[in-house]
Structures are given as structure tokens and as C-alpha cells.
Design a protein around this motif. Structure first.
Motif, mmCIF file in Angstrom:
data_model
loop_
_atom_site.group_PDB
_atom_site.id
_atom_site.type_symbol
_atom_site.label_atom_id
_atom_site.label_comp_id
_atom_site.label_asym_id
_atom_site.label_seq_id
_atom_site.Cartn_x
_atom_site.Cartn_y
_atom_site.Cartn_z
ATOM 1 N N ASP A 1 3.874 46.113 -60.630
ATOM 2 C CA ASP A 1 2.771 45.222 -59.736
ATOM 3 C C ASP A 1 3.231 43.911 -60.140
ATOM 4 O O ASP A 1 2.643 43.601 -61.082
ATOM 5 N N VAL A 2 3.700 43.147 -59.227
ATOM 6 C CA VAL A 2 3.821 41.546 -59.649
ATOM 7 C C VAL A 2 3.437 40.670 -58.265
ATOM 8 O O VAL A 2 3.883 41.203 -57.122
ATOM 9 N N ARG A 3 2.631 39.910 -58.493
ATOM 10 C CA ARG A 3 2.297 38.977 -57.379
ATOM 11 C C ARG A 3 2.695 37.448 -57.644
ATOM 12 O O ARG A 3 2.086 36.779 -58.710
ATOM 13 N N ALA A 4 3.580 37.084 -57.003
ATOM 14 C CA ALA A 4 4.176 35.628 -57.332
ATOM 15 C C ALA A 4 3.904 34.566 -56.233
ATOM 16 O O ALA A 4 3.054 34.791 -55.352
ATOM 17 N N GLY A 5 4.232 33.382 -56.766
ATOM 18 C CA GLY A 5 3.702 32.144 -55.918
ATOM 19 C C GLY A 5 2.334 31.803 -55.485
ATOM 20 O O GLY A 5 2.115 31.225 -54.321
ATOM 21 N N LEU A 6 1.280 32.289 -56.492
ATOM 22 C CA LEU A 6 0.113 32.210 -56.313
ATOM 23 C C LEU A 6 -0.534 30.848 -56.887
ATOM 24 O O LEU A 6 -0.215 30.389 -58.012
ATOM 25 N N MET A 7 -1.338 30.165 -56.186
ATOM 26 C CA MET A 7 -2.102 29.210 -56.585
ATOM 27 C C MET A 7 -3.485 29.668 -57.377
ATOM 28 O O MET A 7 -3.881 30.813 -57.251
ATOM 29 N N PRO A 8 -4.013 28.681 -58.300
ATOM 30 C CA PRO A 8 -5.264 29.161 -59.003
ATOM 31 C C PRO A 8 -6.271 29.912 -57.992
ATOM 32 O O PRO A 8 -6.878 30.854 -58.487
ATOM 33 N N ASP A 9 -6.556 29.525 -56.686
ATOM 34 C CA ASP A 9 -7.628 30.008 -55.832
ATOM 35 C C ASP A 9 -7.067 31.618 -55.600
ATOM 36 O O ASP A 9 -7.729 32.340 -55.194
ATOM 37 N N MET B 1 -1.507 47.759 -64.475
ATOM 38 C CA MET B 1 -1.326 46.386 -65.122
ATOM 39 C C MET B 1 -0.312 45.640 -64.294
ATOM 40 O O MET B 1 0.536 46.079 -63.393
ATOM 41 N N VAL B 2 -0.988 44.260 -63.834
ATOM 42 C CA VAL B 2 -0.311 43.429 -62.899
ATOM 43 C C VAL B 2 0.024 42.167 -63.515
ATOM 44 O O VAL B 2 -0.765 41.643 -64.353
ATOM 45 N N MET B 3 1.275 41.389 -62.940
ATOM 46 C CA MET B 3 1.426 40.009 -63.315
ATOM 47 C C MET B 3 1.033 39.243 -62.128
ATOM 48 O O MET B 3 1.429 39.224 -60.843
ATOM 49 N N LEU B 4 0.262 38.342 -62.511
ATOM 50 C CA LEU B 4 -0.150 37.113 -61.595
ATOM 51 C C LEU B 4 0.559 35.766 -61.947
ATOM 52 O O LEU B 4 0.247 35.460 -63.109
ATOM 53 N N THR B 5 1.277 35.219 -61.076
ATOM 54 C CA THR B 5 2.070 33.994 -61.606
ATOM 55 C C THR B 5 2.237 33.072 -60.231
ATOM 56 O O THR B 5 2.304 33.438 -58.978
ATOM 57 N N GLY B 6 2.242 31.930 -60.522
ATOM 58 C CA GLY B 6 2.691 30.953 -59.548
ATOM 59 C C GLY B 6 4.057 30.524 -59.534
ATOM 60 O O GLY B 6 4.524 29.671 -58.487
#
Length: 702
Positions: free
Chosen positions: A567-575, A545-550
Motif C-alpha cells: 500500500d503506497v499513497r504518493a503525491g500527498l500534501m500535509p493535509d 503498513m502503508v507509505m504516505l509521501t509527497g
């Protein structure tokens, strides 16, 4: 593009998958018809071309199909089981079979009177089947009715009249079982259709009137008394009440509604009277969209159903070849033509694909209908199956794992002040600011019933904070850095502020007359249910499980830690979210993306299954996602995965039951034990097992 001459109809008495195929072919053969689609699961028909109800009912006369335009108010009355023509004929056939059997036991099976009653039983009970079977045979089209027709005519030729009559009767029972199972499976849709009332009281031009929902227009004022169902989607104008939204969102607890809140058709107003401004026509309400999407979902074939359909193309011809070989090859070497022809006829009966044909659709329809009642919209059998095979889930943060709006999480008052004093004065000042953090403080004060005071000399300092005079006290609210420019802040306070900031919270320091009075933190708080949902998903065996966020990496890391997500991936734009989902698919295979259906649309589309939250209030979520959780909550996600896995298992079991029983029956050829009785019981038994097994999906609850 929707064609102007497209018409849609509801169907009644559509009893079997083969009947649906035949009905579709009959309509397609009519002049000027360019396209036909019969949705067997939802019992609906879509036709492109000029046609009347009478012409359609004539095309479906072989199965007694009744047709009503989708826009019509007329309700088709469901014919009770005991009044249906085919069931009356079956019962009459059974009586004649019993009479013939009694005579044959007293004399012999070759007795002319016994043969007369058996022939009458076969003729009355199997007339429709023979007529279809012979027509199919003349066109070299082999379906179950063709196989049965050959088998029964063959049984009569070799003198097995009693067994032929038994086969006709049991085949009719098997058909009735299939019809019953699909009727039960469709009940979930019918229950959805009955949720919203057909009429309502409205106020139009200061006049109160009762109108059918079809005649209510956008802008009308709906009058809803306590205990009444809300007839249309709309916005509350006046009133305060709790509304049971379970039929739409699956939420177990009523939701408080007041001025400005959205309400949905089919929900129950429990306490106070409401006046609601209608915002959607009856065909555009949320419940209407749910019904439409559920019905469309049932028309879409799942991978297992496509497999069964493909398999059936080769299965039926194979059975005919096996039957021919059984009837011809052994007697060439050992003689006894009659015995082996009889065995060949039994193979034809065993080969009827009734149970196989119904094995997948009845499970898919039941599961999708059950999910809809629980507030989960699954938009097709393929998505139902894929949900059951998920290995990884990606979550958007804001509005999915968190509430999606800032709220006060921590308050600390200085030694000479109380928390209420700090909040009262801060809320009084912040009520003049339009900043989201200011709104969070004002909302918190309102919930705590803290009354604001009038203020003077409001001033906003860009990038630093705000100040004003409240009850003769100079109040300033802003960043720690700004506060340190004005007065000395103790190391303990600074340490506490920095700790809160590391948790991803926005911290504001409060000064009264240029002296430290306290500080408060505001954050997009996690939903109360999120930690429990993550735990349940882990228990269900979701590998990753991962969190995707801007959002900012510090805030994202703090939220992930509270949820026990590694698992966390931050500062992401929609693309970038889209690329992250594609990478997850390459690593884990099947991946679901859970988001709000708006800025997450690219990632939802790229995932194996796109899951949108809050579908009840968002048209975009209903249109974009493969699965929509109608409530604005993740609570139903573990249930949906469990239901999908159960449906997958039941579909596999159904296919095994359908084929396994037939293989066992076919193996009885070797010792010569296969009879027409055993053959039809194997077919009927498989159908019964498949139906009862699929019905288990109705019992799965949250």
C-alpha cells in the motif's frame, strides 16, 4: 501559561501511592496554595503558591519525606533500607512478636505476659498506621490503613492478640515491598539524571576554567578530552572523534563527529579531542528535556490505571459491607459471634487494596524508564498502552524509510573510460553547482577520495544540465533528452536509463567532447535497516503498513517495491496525509504514524500514536509526537511495540493477581477457614507477585 509562583521539587522517601495522595492533601490544606501535583512515579512535586521546604517536609513528616528544590545542586541521599525509621520499627515489632509467641506457646495466648508483648508489638509497629487510620475513620475516609486499624482493634477486642501483632508486622513488610518496587522503578530516571557531568572545562575570553554546568552560557567553548563525557549540547568547532551516543539515542555504534556536527550532553567522546561551541543552557539540553518528558509521562495515568482508581472507589466500601455482613448475618442464624466477627475482620484485611493500587503504576514507570534508556521516549502511560494495541502503521517516506538526502546509486562508464574518470570530471564540474543532485555527486567523490580538477568556462543550462572544461576536455552533464540533442545515444544506454528512471532515480548522462562517456543515477536511497524493520513488524503481527509521501508516484512505487510494501499513497500534501491517517483509523482502529515531526505534524497528531524519528536533534519531534525515537533510525520501533505489548500483558496479569488472590482468600469464608494470617499473606503475596512481575519489564532489551 506557567505561573510565576510555581515551584518544583524532588522528593525522597515517598514510599506508596496512598502516601503521595495524603502528602498532596496535606499541602493543599495549607494557606495560599492554589494548586498541588505530586508525581508519585517520578517522585516530584509541583506547587503553585508561596511555600518553604520546611513547610513541605512538615506536611510529609508522616512518611519521612525529604524535599529539595528542582534547581538545587544538593543531592538527596537515599537512606539505606536498614537505616530507615519505619524498617527499624518493623524489626523491633518483629522481635516483640517473637518473644510474645514463645511465651504463648509455653503457656497460652491469654497469658498476661504474652498479651503484653503482643500489645507492645502492635503499638510500636502500628503506631503510624493507627494514627492515620483513626483520623481517617473520624472523617469517614476509608483507605487501607483505616481497614487495617479496624481489623487489628477488632482482633484485640476478641482476644486474638497474636494474630493482630502478626498482621501489623506483615502489613509493614508489604509497605516496605511497595516502597522498594517504586525505588527500583525510578532508578531508570536517576540513571538518566546522572548521565551528564556536573561540571566541565571551558574556554571563555581566552581563559580556561572549570565551571558547574549551571554557570556555562551559550557561546562558551567546551573542551572535551578523549574518554570524557560531553557536558553540554553544542556544535563541534574543531577536532575529529567518534562519540558514543547510546545514552541519548540508544545507538549501539559510536558516531563520527567533525566540524559543524551536533553533539549532546551525556554522550561519551571516545577518541580525539573536541572543542564544542555551547548552543543550549543546561536546563534546555536534550537530556534535560528527556528527563522532564519522562517524568511528566509517568504522572499521566494510563487507561488501566484510571480503571483501577475508579474500581477502588467502589471496591473498598464493598469490602467493608461484605465484612459487616460476614460478621453479623451468620451468627444471627447459627450463633458463635466471636468466630464470625473474626472472619469479618479477616475480610477487612483481605480487602486492603495494596497490590491493586501498585499493580499499574509500577509497570508503567518501569516500562517508560526502560524505554528511555534504550533511546525511546514514550510520553505517557496511555501511549505505552496504545502502542501495544496497534493494528496499522503509516510511514512517511523521505527521511523515515529513506535517508532523506540524495546519493549516487548507480554509475556506468562508456567503453573507453573508467568509473573513476567519469566521477572525477563530473564532480569537478558539479562542485560549482548548488543543485542537490550535484551535491550528492560531489559527496560521493569525496567519500571515494577522488581529487577534483580545476575547471574553466562553467555554464548552467536551465532545465537541461551543466558543462565546463576539465583538463582540456569539454564535459557536459544533463538529461538524456539534452544529450540526444548533442550526440547519438545507443539504444542499450537509453534502455538502461529508462529502467533506472522507472525505479524512481534521477539519471544524468555524461558527455566528453560531445561524445557519450557514461551515465549515473542519484536517488534518495532507502535506509539499510528499513527492509528488516518492515519484516520484523510483519512478524509481530502488524496487519497493515502503508507509505504516505509527497513524492512522485513512480519513485514512491519503486521504494515500496524494494521494501515489500503493498500500500503506497504518493503525491500527498500535509493535509492529504492527515485525511489518509483518519481514513486508516476508520478502517483499522488504532494507527501509528511515523514521521520526522515537522511537515508530518498534522498526520502525527491525527494518529492514535504519533511516532517521531530523530528526536535527539529536533525539538519539534520531542514536542509534537507521543513517542520519539531519539536515534534517526527505525531500529527501535519493533522493540517499542514488543515492550508496550509486554507492559499491557503484565498490567493485566497484575490486576488478575491482585484480585484473584483476594477472591480465593474470600472463598475460604465459606468453610470458615479464613484467618487473619491467611488474609495478610494473601495481600502481601499479591503485592510481591505484582512487584516481581513488573520488574520483568526491566529485562526487555532491543
Amino acid at each position: 501559561m506557567k505561573e510565576s509562583n510555581q515551584q518544583e521539587f524532588r522528593l525522597e522517601n515517598l514510599t506508596c501511592a496512598n502516601c503521595a495522595m495524603k502528602f498532596e492533601k496535606n499541602i493543599q490544606a495549607l494557606p495560599k496554595i492554589s494548586e498541588v501535583n505530586v508525581n508519585f512515579g517520578a517522585s516530584k512535586l509541583r506547587v503553585v503558591g508561596p511555600i518553604t521546604v520546611e513547610e513541605l517536609e512538615k506536611a510529609g513528616a508522616f512518611d519521612g519525606i525529604k524535599v529539595v528544590p528542582l534547581t538545587s545542586n544538593r543531592i538527596i541521599e537515599n537512606t539505606p533500607f536498614y537505616k530507615r525509621k519505619e524498617n527499624i520499627i518493623t524489626f523491633l515489632s518483629f522481635i516483640l512478636l517473637v518473644v510474645g509467641t514463645i511465651i504463648s506457646f509455653q503457656t497460652s495466648e491469654a497469658d498476661p505476659y504474652a498479651i503484653f508483648f503482643f500489645a507492645l508489638s502492635i503499638g510500636i509497629g502500628g503506631y503510624e498506621m493507627f494514627w492515620s487510620g483513626l483520623k481517617n475513620l473520624s472523617r469517614f475516609y476509608f483507605d487501607m490503613k483505616t481497614l487495617m486499624t479496624i481489623a487489628i482493634i477488632g482482633a484485640a477486642i476478641i482476644g486474638e492478640w497474636r494474630e493482630g501483632a502478626v498482621v501489623v508486622f506483615l502489613f509493614a513488610v508489604s509497605e516496605a515491598l511497595e516502597a522498594y518496587s517504586m525505588t527500583k522503578a525510578r532508578q531508570s530516571i536517576r540513571q538518566l539524571m546522572d548521565i551528564a557531568p556536573a561540571s566541565a572545562f571551558i574556554r571563555r575570553n581566552d581563559e580556561i576554567m572549570e565551571l558547574a554546568t549551571e554557570d556555562i552560557v551559550i557561546g562558551d567553548t567546551l573542551l572535551v578530552k578523549p574518554g570524557q563525557k560531553i557536558a553540554m549540547d553544542g556544535e563541534v568547532l574543531t577536532g575529529y572523534s567518534s562519540v558514543n551516543q547510546a545514552p541519548i539515542t540508544g545507538e549501539s555504534m559510536p558516531v563520527v563527529k567533525m566540524q559543524g556536527d551536533e553533539v549532546f550532553a551525556g554522550t561519551l567522546n571516545e577518541e580525539g579531542a573536541l572543542e564544542v561551541r555551547v548552543t543550549k543552557r543546561v536546563e534546555d539540553t536534550t537530556i534535560a528535556k528527556i528527563i522532564h518528558l519522562v517524568e511528566e509521562a509517568q504522572a499521566e495515568k494510563a487507561p488501566s490505571q484510571k480503571f483501577v482508581d475508579q474500581f477502588a472507589k467502589y471496591y473498598t466500601p464493598s469490602i467493608i459491607i461484605i465484612a459487616l455482613l460476614v460478621a453479623v448475618i451468620p451468627p444471627l442464624f447459627i450463633g458463635d459471634w466471636q468466630a464470625w466477627i473474626y472472619q469479618g475482620l479477616a475480610v477487612l484485611v483481605v480487602g486492603c487494596p495494596c497490590a491493586l493500587v501498585v499493580s499499574t503504576p509500577v509497570a508503567i514507570v518501569t516500562a517508560i524508564g526502560n524505554a528511555a534508556k534504550q533511546g525511546v521516549l514514550i510520553k505517557g502511560g496511555i501511549h505505552l498502552e496504545e502502542m501495544g494495541r496497534l493494528q496499522s502503521i503509516a510511514f512517511d517516506k523521505t527521511g523515515t524509510l529513506t535517508k532523506g538526502f540524495p546519493e549516487v546509486t548507480d554509475i556506468s562508464a562508456g567503453a573507453t573510460f573508467t568509473e573513476n574518470e567519469v566521477i572525477q570530471k563530473v564532480a569537478s564540474v558539479e562542485s560549482y553547482s548548488g543543485h542537490p543532485l550535484a551535491r550528492a555527486i560531489v559527496a560521493y567523490a569525496s567519500v571515494q577520495n577522488i581529487v577534483q580538477s580545476p575547471i574553466e568556462n562553467f555554464n548552467s543550462v536551465t532545465g537541461k544540465g551543466v558543462n565546463a572544461s576539465v583538463d582540456g576536455i569539454e564535459v557536459a552533464i544533463g538529461s538524456l533528452k539534452w544529450a540526444e540533442e548533442i550526440t547519438t545515444i545507443s539504444d542499450d544506454v537509453k534502455e538502461n536509463v529508462e529502467m533506472l528512471q522507472q525505479q524512481g532515480k534521477s539519471v544524468m548522462v555524461v558527455l566528453f567532447n560531445h561524445q557519450y562517456a557514461g551515465h549515473l543515477a542519484v536517488a534518495d536511497a532507502i535506509r539499510e535497516t528499513s527492509p528488516m524493520i518492515i519484516k520484523k513488524l510483519r512478524e509481530l503481527g502488524i496487519k497493515h503498513m502503508v507509505m504516505l509521501t509527497g513524492d512522485h508516484p513512480i519513485t514512491a512505487a519503486a521504494i515500496a517495491q524494494m521494501l515489500n510494501l503493498t500500500d503506497v499513497r504518493a503525491g500527498l500534501m500535509p493535509d492529504e496525509k492527515l485525511h489518509a491517517v483518519k481514513k486508516l483509523r476508520s478502517e483499522f482502529g488504532r494507527v501509528a504514524m511515523v514521521g520526522d515531526g515537522m511537515n508530518d505534524a498534522p498526520a502525527l497528531a491525527a494518529a492514535t500514536v504519533g511516532i517521531a524519528m530523530g528526536g535527539a536533534g529536533t525539538d519539534a519531534a520531542l514536542e509534537t509526537a507521543d513517542v520519539a525515537l531519539m536515534a534517526d533510525d527505525l531500529e527501535k520501533l519493533p522493540y517499542t511495540i514488543q515492550l508496550s505489548r509486554k507492559a499491557l500483558r503484565i498490567i493485566k496479569e497484575n490486576i488478575m493477581f491482585a484480585l484473584g488472590l483476594k477472591i480465593v482468600a474470600l472463598l475460604l469464608i465459606i468453610p470458615g477457614w479464613l484467618t487473619l494470617w491467611i488474609a495478610i499473606f494473601a495481600d502481601m503475596g499479591a503485592t510481591l507477585l505484582v512487584v516481581l512481575n513488573s520488574m520483568r519489564l526491566m529485562r526487555i532489551q532491543k
